[in-house]
Scaffold this active site. Structure first.
Site, PDB file in Angstrom:
ATOM      1  N   HIS A  68       0.828  -1.204   0.000  1.00 48.68           N
ATOM      2  CA  HIS A  68       0.000   0.000   0.000  1.00 48.68           C
ATOM      3  C   HIS A  68       0.864   1.258   0.000  1.00 48.68           C
ATOM      4  CE1 HIS A  68      -3.485  -2.485   0.346  1.00 48.68           C
ATOM      5  NE2 HIS A  68      -3.162  -2.898   1.554  1.00 48.68           N
ATOM      6  N   ASP A  73      -5.075  -7.857  -3.546  1.00 49.65           N
ATOM      7  CA  ASP A  73      -5.413  -7.648  -2.141  1.00 49.65           C
ATOM      8  C   ASP A  73      -6.713  -8.338  -1.739  1.00 49.65           C
ATOM      9  OD1 ASP A  73      -5.415  -6.786   0.449  1.00 49.65           O
ATOM     10  OD2 ASP A  73      -5.459  -4.663   0.019  1.00 49.65           O
TER      11      ASP A  73
END
Length: 439
Positions: A266, A317
């Site tokens: 991220h 993800d």
């Protein structure tokens, strides 16, 4: 020996035409552009790319797709739904779900997945009779789906972090934890990797592993790929700054966690100093744009990190979308929205991010070149999305739905848009339905 022919292929040297590809024992033995085909050679359809690397996945999150949007909410309310789902998992239903999710990934051209795995134990934290039963289920799922797995077994010791310090694990989080770094490292050391698995390591976040344990976890992961969630939410930055007096990046740097074998996931909310630190350490930064959009996380500084010296990778993800082509396009789109400029990443840079197998410990994959693993993704150039597109820019036009065939280690896993397991949508429906049947 298998001989293949591609009218268009993206090679390390750039776009090429009329490429003759020879494969033996799962590896490319020769790659010859401007060649001629002959009768009996297997013709590959469309534009041929290297296999994609999904550098960050939580397979079980796939069961949340289309179930978290009612009433809006925040990342933190989404997390509560995710924890509730995690409480329903066991080795059998996790195998069924992950098998279907990994087959969906294969349909999307993914030949290696990095599974950020933290659901280790039974509810309440009780170990299964096989302490790695959940990890073994993921290994079997990947083998059944025909893709390679990097099992990023995750150290998860604390329940969170606020200005007063780390919080105890709640009832749902107990199954994520081995209680100590030593117990975690011992359990990970007992995993039998086998030919299709790399056993890596992960530190969930600075919220879930306290500073005294960070260096221990880094040392215990020596020699393995190491992945870490970093600064996904501003709240993580605020709590870390309030309690430790520094950013999460600085805390990781002090622990020795930031090295070229490290992937930070991220990396959304970073200071300029954080970006320089990560670049100097030559980490990989894994962006998951469709998840970051879905959870309203924000747009991370991908271009700035790359310019500072970090490498980039991509992940699905939470698997709200499984489409590495879409992730690559969203990486560029996010940069355009944030900078008001086009062309922040060249098409070849996007392909490099989508094929970053090295960040998962597979340094011999990710390019159509002699000696490399024979992974191929054939993207049709004759669909309503891709018709007329420049083959060199196919990632800016196609979606996963345009993929015709996928080869992993020289074996066709997807042919004509169909996975070898058959009805993947049916597998997903049954596995997800079983998880939610009593809700």
């Amino acid at each position: 020996m298998t001989t293949l022919f591609a009218s268009h292929a993206l090679l390390p040297s750039g776009p090429a035409r009329d490429v003759l590809i020879e494969v033996a024992d799962g590896r490319f033995t020769s790659v010859t552009p401007d060649a001629s085909a002959w009768p009996g050679v297997t013709q590959l359809r469309g534009v041929v790319l290297p296999g994609f690397a999904n550098a960050h996945s939580h397979a079980f999150h796939r069961a949340l797709r289309g179930r978290t949007h009612d009433g809006g909410g925040t990342f933190w309310t989404w997390r509560e739904a995710m924890y509730s789902l995690a409480s329903r998992l066991d080795p059998d239903n996790y195998l069924a779900l992950a098998r279907a999710v990994y087959a969906e990934m294969a349909l999307a051209g993914i030949t290696t997945v990095g599974e950020f795995h933290y659901v280790h134990h039974a509810p309440g934290g009780r170990p299964y009779s096989d302490p790695n039963a959940m990890g073994h289920a993921l290994q079997q799922a990947a083998a059944d789906a025909g893709i390679r797995l990097t099992l990023l077994d995750t150290c998860y010791l604390e329940g969170g972090l606020d200005a007063s310090g780390h919080l105890p694990l709640d009832e749902l989080q107990l199954r994520f934890s081995d209680k100590t770094v030593e117990a975690w490292a011992s359990r990970v050391g007992d995993i039998d990797a086998g030919p299709g698995t790399v056993v890596g390591a992960a530190i969930h976040s600075v919220r879930a592993v306290a500073s005294d344990d960070l260096a221990l976890a880094v040392a215990a992961s020596a020699g393995r790929p190491l992945h870490i969630h970093l600064s996904e939410q501003p709240a993580e930055n605020r709590s870390t700054q309030a309690y430790y007096g520094r950013t999460p990046t600085a805390l990781l740097d002090e622990s020795g966690a930031l090295t070229p074998r490290t992937t930070v996931v991220h990396a959304t909310h970073l200071s300029g100093r954080d970006i320089r630190t990560l670049g100097d350490a030559q980490v990989t930064a894994c962006f998951c744009p469709t998840t970051e959009q879905d959870l309203a996380d924000g747009i991370g500084p991908a271009r700035a990190l790359a310019d500072a010296g970090a490498r980039l990778s991509l992940g699905s993800d939470q698997n709200a979308v499984v489409d590495l082509i879409g992730e690559a396009r969203a990486l560029e789109s996010g940069e355009r929205m944030a900078s008001l400029q086009r062309g922040r990443f060249r098409p070849d840079e996007l392909l490099e991010a989508a094929t970053a197998h090295g960040s998962l410990g597979w340094t011999d994959a990710g390019a159509i070149a002699p000696g490399m693993r024979a992974d191929l993704v054939c993207v049709r150039s004759d669909t309503v999305r891709t018709a007329g597109a420049d083959p060199a820019q196919i990632l800016l036009a196609a979606t996963a739905a345009d993929i015709d065939s996928v080869w992993v280690d020289g074996t066709a896993v997807v042919s004509g848009g169909t996975h070898r397991l058959g009805d993947v949508a049916g597998l997903l429906s049954r596995a997800i339905g079983d998880l939610w049947k009593d809700s």
